[in-house]
Design a protein around this motif. Structure first.
Motif, PDB file in Angstrom:
ATOM      1  N   GLY A 272       0.784  -1.220   0.000  1.00 56.27           N
ATOM      2  CA  GLY A 272       0.000   0.000   0.000  1.00 56.27           C
ATOM      3  C   GLY A 272       0.816   1.270   0.000  1.00 56.27           C
ATOM      4  N   ILE A 273       2.114   1.187  -0.335  1.00 58.15           N
ATOM      5  CA  ILE A 273       2.952   2.378  -0.413  1.00 58.15           C
ATOM      6  C   ILE A 273       3.350   2.615  -1.863  1.00 58.15           C
ATOM      7  CG2 ILE A 273       3.818   2.147   1.945  1.00 58.15           C
ATOM      8  CD1 ILE A 273       6.345   0.901   0.845  1.00 58.15           C
ATOM      9  N   GLU A 274       3.549   3.859  -2.238  1.00 61.31           N
ATOM     10  CA  GLU A 274       3.871   4.184  -3.618  1.00 61.31           C
ATOM     11  C   GLU A 274       5.329   3.842  -3.930  1.00 61.31           C
ATOM     12  OE1 GLU A 274       1.787   5.026  -5.845  1.00 61.31           O
ATOM     13  OE2 GLU A 274       0.068   5.330  -4.506  1.00 61.31           O
ATOM     14  N   PRO A 275       5.615   3.350  -5.144  1.00 67.36           N
ATOM     15  CA  PRO A 275       7.013   3.130  -5.547  1.00 67.36           C
ATOM     16  C   PRO A 275       7.808   4.431  -5.463  1.00 67.36           C
ATOM     17  CG  PRO A 275       5.494   2.117  -7.112  1.00 67.36           C
ATOM     18  CD  PRO A 275       4.658   2.958  -6.195  1.00 67.36           C
ATOM     19  N   LYS A 276       9.022   4.323  -4.936  1.00 64.28           N
ATOM     20  CA  LYS A 276       9.838   5.521  -4.732  1.00 64.28           C
ATOM     21  C   LYS A 276      11.025   5.593  -5.688  1.00 64.28           C
ATOM     22  CE  LYS A 276       8.575   6.120   0.127  1.00 64.28           C
ATOM     23  NZ  LYS A 276       7.503   5.120   0.122  1.00 64.28           N
ATOM     24  N   GLY A 277      11.108   4.662  -6.617  1.00 65.40           N
ATOM     25  CA  GLY A 277      12.216   4.686  -7.567  1.00 65.40           C
ATOM     26  C   GLY A 277      12.229   3.439  -8.408  1.00 65.40           C
ATOM     27  N   PRO A 278      13.178   3.348  -9.349  1.00 62.79           N
ATOM     28  CA  PRO A 278      13.255   2.178 -10.241  1.00 62.79           C
ATOM     29  C   PRO A 278      13.422   0.855  -9.501  1.00 62.79           C
ATOM     30  CG  PRO A 278      14.659   3.964 -11.036  1.00 62.79           C
ATOM     31  CD  PRO A 278      14.198   4.369  -9.672  1.00 62.79           C
ATOM     32  N   LYS A 279      14.050   0.860  -8.313  1.00 65.25           N
ATOM     33  CA  LYS A 279      14.247  -0.387  -7.581  1.00 65.25           C
ATOM     34  C   LYS A 279      12.928  -0.974  -7.081  1.00 65.25           C
ATOM     35  CE  LYS A 279      18.994   0.323  -5.981  1.00 65.25           C
ATOM     36  NZ  LYS A 279      19.893   0.395  -4.813  1.00 65.25           N
ATOM     37  N   ASP A 280      11.907  -0.142  -6.991  1.00 58.77           N
ATOM     38  CA  ASP A 280      10.612  -0.608  -6.486  1.00 58.77           C
ATOM     39  C   ASP A 280       9.718  -1.182  -7.573  1.00 58.77           C
ATOM     40  OD1 ASP A 280      11.327   0.161  -3.972  1.00 58.77           O
ATOM     41  OD2 ASP A 280      10.069   1.953  -3.899  1.00 58.77           O
ATOM     42  N   THR A 281      10.130  -1.088  -8.828  1.00 55.97           N
ATOM     43  CA  THR A 281       9.257  -1.512  -9.926  1.00 55.97           C
ATOM     44  C   THR A 281       9.944  -2.510 -10.843  1.00 55.97           C
ATOM     45  OG1 THR A 281       9.966   0.331 -11.329  1.00 55.97           O
ATOM     46  CG2 THR A 281       8.042   0.699  -9.917  1.00 55.97           C
ATOM     47  N   LEU A 282       9.104  -3.171 -11.644  1.00 53.78           N
ATOM     48  CA  LEU A 282       9.553  -4.088 -12.694  1.00 53.78           C
ATOM     49  C   LEU A 282       8.747  -3.779 -13.949  1.00 53.78           C
ATOM     50  CD1 LEU A 282       9.539  -7.495 -10.753  1.00 53.78           C
ATOM     51  CD2 LEU A 282      11.574  -6.232 -11.476  1.00 53.78           C
ATOM     52  N   PRO A 283       9.308  -4.011 -15.143  1.00 56.91           N
ATOM     53  CA  PRO A 283       8.482  -3.881 -16.346  1.00 56.91           C
ATOM     54  C   PRO A 283       7.398  -4.958 -16.357  1.00 56.91           C
ATOM     55  CG  PRO A 283      10.647  -4.772 -16.889  1.00 56.91           C
ATOM     56  CD  PRO A 283      10.714  -4.333 -15.452  1.00 56.91           C
ATOM     57  N   PHE A 284       6.229  -4.595 -16.847  1.00 56.84           N
ATOM     58  CA  PHE A 284       5.101  -5.526 -16.836  1.00 56.84           C
ATOM     59  C   PHE A 284       5.435  -6.825 -17.566  1.00 56.84           C
ATOM     60  CE2 PHE A 284       1.083  -7.249 -18.341  1.00 56.84           C
ATOM     61  CZ  PHE A 284       0.309  -7.198 -17.179  1.00 56.84           C
ATOM     62  N   HIS A 285       6.108  -6.688 -18.702  1.00 60.07           N
ATOM     63  CA  HIS A 285       6.555  -7.873 -19.460  1.00 60.07           C
ATOM     64  C   HIS A 285       8.072  -8.000 -19.325  1.00 60.07           C
ATOM     65  CE1 HIS A 285       6.595 -10.872 -22.667  1.00 60.07           C
ATOM     66  NE2 HIS A 285       7.631 -10.225 -23.194  1.00 60.07           N
ATOM     67  N   PRO A 286       8.581  -9.207 -19.045  1.00 60.48           N
ATOM     68  CA  PRO A 286       7.903 -10.514 -19.045  1.00 60.48           C
ATOM     69  C   PRO A 286       7.430 -10.968 -17.663  1.00 60.48           C
ATOM     70  CG  PRO A 286      10.249 -10.864 -18.954  1.00 60.48           C
ATOM     71  CD  PRO A 286      10.059  -9.371 -18.975  1.00 60.48           C
ATOM     72  N   TYR A 287       7.679 -10.165 -16.618  1.00 60.97           N
ATOM     73  CA  TYR A 287       7.465 -10.653 -15.251  1.00 60.97           C
ATOM     74  C   TYR A 287       5.995 -10.950 -14.969  1.00 60.97           C
ATOM     75  CZ  TYR A 287      12.255  -9.101 -14.734  1.00 60.97           C
ATOM     76  OH  TYR A 287      13.608  -8.944 -14.905  1.00 60.97           O
ATOM     77  N   TYR A 288       5.142  -9.988 -15.228  1.00 61.51           N
ATOM     78  CA  TYR A 288       3.740 -10.193 -14.854  1.00 61.51           C
ATOM     79  C   TYR A 288       2.923 -10.835 -15.967  1.00 61.51           C
ATOM     80  CZ  TYR A 288       4.919  -7.769 -10.633  1.00 61.51           C
ATOM     81  OH  TYR A 288       5.501  -7.441  -9.436  1.00 61.51           O
ATOM     82  N   THR A 289       3.391 -10.798 -17.204  1.00 60.93           N
ATOM     83  CA  THR A 289       2.722 -11.596 -18.233  1.00 60.93           C
ATOM     84  C   THR A 289       2.904 -13.081 -17.931  1.00 60.93           C
ATOM     85  OG1 THR A 289       4.702 -11.302 -19.597  1.00 60.93           O
ATOM     86  CG2 THR A 289       2.812  -9.898 -20.086  1.00 60.93           C
ATOM     87  N   ALA A 290       4.094 -13.455 -17.443  1.00 59.15           N
ATOM     88  CA  ALA A 290       4.334 -14.850 -17.059  1.00 59.15           C
ATOM     89  C   ALA A 290       3.493 -15.236 -15.849  1.00 59.15           C
ATOM     90  CB  ALA A 290       5.820 -15.061 -16.764  1.00 59.15           C
ATOM     91  N   LYS A 291       3.421 -14.327 -14.875  1.00 63.84           N
ATOM     92  CA  LYS A 291       2.644 -14.622 -13.660  1.00 63.84           C
ATOM     93  C   LYS A 291       1.150 -14.713 -13.978  1.00 63.84           C
ATOM     94  CE  LYS A 291       2.837 -13.462  -8.775  1.00 63.84           C
ATOM     95  NZ  LYS A 291       3.523 -12.628  -7.777  1.00 63.84           N
ATOM     96  N   ASP A 292       0.659 -13.792 -14.829  1.00 61.04           N
ATOM     97  CA  ASP A 292      -0.741 -13.849 -15.238  1.00 61.04           C
ATOM     98  C   ASP A 292      -1.035 -15.101 -16.050  1.00 61.04           C
ATOM     99  OD1 ASP A 292      -1.368 -11.505 -13.969  1.00 61.04           O
ATOM    100  OD2 ASP A 292      -1.326 -10.258 -15.774  1.00 61.04           O
ATOM    101  N   SER A 293      -0.075 -15.544 -16.850  1.00 62.02           N
ATOM    102  CA  SER A 293      -0.268 -16.755 -17.666  1.00 62.02           C
ATOM    103  C   SER A 293      -0.424 -17.986 -16.783  1.00 62.02           C
ATOM    104  CB  SER A 293       0.903 -16.944 -18.630  1.00 62.02           C
ATOM    105  OG  SER A 293       0.988 -15.865 -19.529  1.00 62.02           O
TER     106      SER A 293
END
Length: 423
Positions: free
Chosen positions: A226-247
């Motif tokens: 529930g906290i906002e990302p504060k920089g690049p270390k807090d995020t990942l590109p949607f693909h391929p990480y979450y496309t794989a997880k959603d698959s």
């Protein structure tokens, strides 16, 4: 590069040619490829994608069913039986569509509960949440009208009971009922109207889903902390990480869906709907589909007809104002132990209402429904506003990356923000 053409980076010549003139591939890459998403999503975040897949399945199967369905009271029931018996793979298409409605509601119920648990309705995502509730309302209207189309006993009497509820409204109630019926009772004009709207509303849902996704990509996704990302270390590109997880989630979803369609296709339906509609024979117990049962129980919990109708609609309307009812500055209930207990009790009350809605309107079910209804509304109108002022949340981690890379154990000294820091 010619004037007016988009500067496309794609290597494939066909894709690049299209993208230069209409940069849909660049947009998709930006919104679903490199789009930064919090790195700590759990599997609850699969259900938004599952809902979109389910919507596409419902539209596709609905179009094929409409090719063979006859929206006339003298032929509707027989046309459904013909689909089941004579149309090639008609039984499969109908079972997928019929059980797809149940799967759609299961997915959306979990999606809504996730939003409530992790505070996804809080600023700046209020409009995102409101659009989601609008989708839910459109789903309920579409499902109700679809349930009428087979023109079985439960279809007919369910339509009669639900449409008659609008007569409780003073001055305009009878006019609304006549408008829905297209006459003086549930008959052929009613069936035609419901068929037209049932075919139309899914495309309206697609439009609202588009707005829902746009709002999501403007504000960004919430996350389990529930906290906002504060920089690049807090995020990942949607693909391929979450496309794989959603698959992966999609594979599990299709396994459950297939098990329901092939091994228990009528488990969530009602046997009376395999009896042709007869206005002269009232079923012993009129019940809606299972996903309407909690709201049906709220309706029956109030002895006054108008009061019951207002509470039933109010049980959905209260979701629209939820972002302003919860006054806590902390989003995720991971850090709100008292609110977490209150939400779990609300979840129990929801399932209790679902059970009572399937039971006859007699004791002890009426009393139990009233208690569960009281807690359902008390959670939104009393408990959440009070807890926001009285509850002391646990310390929040200073960043998503620190919490994730910390392995889930105690964070190093200085890694916690002030307990009431706005998430």
């Amino acid at each position: 590069m010619a004037i007016g053409l988009h500067d496309s980076d794609f290597k494939n010549p066909v894709v690049r040619w299209i993208d230069q003139r209409m940069p849909i591939f660049t947009m998709m890459q930006k919104e679903y490829g490199s789009f930064p998403t919090p790195r700590n999503f759990n599997y609850f975040w699969n259900f938004g994608a599952l809902a979109m897949v389910n919507l596409m399945i419902m539209i596709a199967t609905g179009i094929f069913l409409a090719m063979h369905y006859t929206p006339h009271t003298a032929h509707a029931f027989d046309s459904v039986e013909r689909i089941m018996r004579d149309v090639n793979f008609g039984w499969l298409i109908r079972y997928v569509h019929m059980n797809g409605a149940s799967m759609f509601f299961i997915v959306v119920f979990i999606h809504i509960w996730r939003g409530m648990y992790y505070g996804s309705y809080k600023a700046p995502r209020e409009l995102l949440w409101i659009l989601g509730v609008v989708i839910f309302l459109l789903m309920m209207a579409t499902a109700f009208m679809g349930y009428v189309l087979p023109w079985g006993q439960m279809s007919f009497w369910g339509a009669t009971v639900i449409t008659n509820l609008f007569s409780a409204f003073p001055f305009v109630g009878d006019w609304i009922v006549s408008l829905l019926w297209g006459g003086f009772s549930v008959d052929n004009p009613t069936l035609n109207r419901f068929f037209s709207l049932h075919y139309l509303l899914p495309f309206v849902i697609v439009g609202v889903v588009f707005l829902h996704v746009v709002a999501l990509h403007i504000t960004g996704s919430n996350n389990p902390l529930g906290i906002e990302p504060k920089g690049p270390k807090d995020t990942l590109p949607f693909h391929p990480y979450y496309t794989a997880k959603d698959s992966f989630g999609l594979v599990i979803y299709f396994i459950v869906f297939a098990a329901l369609v092939f091994f228990a296709p009528n488990y969530l339906g009602h046997a009376d709907n395999y009896i042709p509609a007869d206005p002269l024979v009232t079923p012993a117990h009129i019940v809606p589909e299972w996903y309407f049962l909690p709201f049906y129980a709220i309706l029956r919990a109030v002895p006054d007809k108008l009061g019951g109708v207002l509470l039933m609609f109010g049980s959905i309307a209260v979701l629209f104002v939820l972002p302003w009812l919860d006054s806590s500055p902390v989003r995720s209930m991971r850090f709100r132990p008292m609110a977490r207990i209150a939400l779990f009790l609300w979840t129990i009350s929801f399932f209790v209402l679902m059970y009572c809605g399937a039971m006859p309107a007699e004791e002890p079910y009426v009393t139990i429904s009233r208690i569960a209804t009281a807690y359902y509304f008390a959670y939104f109108l009393v408990i959440l506003p009070l807890l926001g002022r009285l509850e002391k949340p646990l310390p929040l981690p200073e960043s998503i990356a620190r919490a994730v890379l910390g392995g889930g154990g105690p964070l190093p000294a200085g890694a916690a923000a002030k307990p009431m820091e706005k998430a």
